[in-house]
Design an enzyme around this catalytic site. Sequence first.
Site, short mmCIF file in Angstrom:
data_model
loop_
_atom_site.label_atom_id
_atom_site.label_comp_id
_atom_site.label_asym_id
_atom_site.label_seq_id
_atom_site.Cartn_x
_atom_site.Cartn_y
_atom_site.Cartn_z
CE1 TYR A 78 8.87 30.87 -15.60
CE2 TYR A 78 8.14 32.59 -17.10
CZ TYR A 78 8.45 32.16 -15.81
OH TYR A 78 8.32 33.02 -14.75
CB CYS A 79 6.94 24.68 -17.20
SG CYS A 79 6.19 23.76 -15.84
#
Length: 143
Positions: A78-79
Amino acid sequence: MTTDAITHFEAKLRFETDPSDVAAARAAGEPLVVVDVRDLASWRQGHLPGARHLPGRELAGRLSELPAPADRPRLVVYCWGPGCNGSTKAALVLVRAGYDDVREMIGGFEYWAREGLAVETAHGRVRRAVDYLTAPVRDGVTA
């Protein structure tokens, strides 16, 4: 046309997940390796509890910090959120490195936090109030 649509949506479900599904998988004890690919300042601001911090720019050089591809780990990257493609870039690095079960957490950290899921900070675990636009409301209370 229907076959193309089925192929498309099956692929999306094979390669993407969302915060609720990640939380449910973790609660069920499914073995996931969650990787936060944001920079250090972002990590310090808050991250998923138990996530590993491997910034996208460093990921290719730090693959030894993950289980070996032969161990077939399920990796979730994830970012920040929907406006960030860092997790897409990281997923590509991981697949090219031989990992075959990589999923991008759509919504990223933003939607994890907005859904009121636990966030780890320098001060410990915290939970934001649930954003009623991201979670169902039952009996006037966000769940």
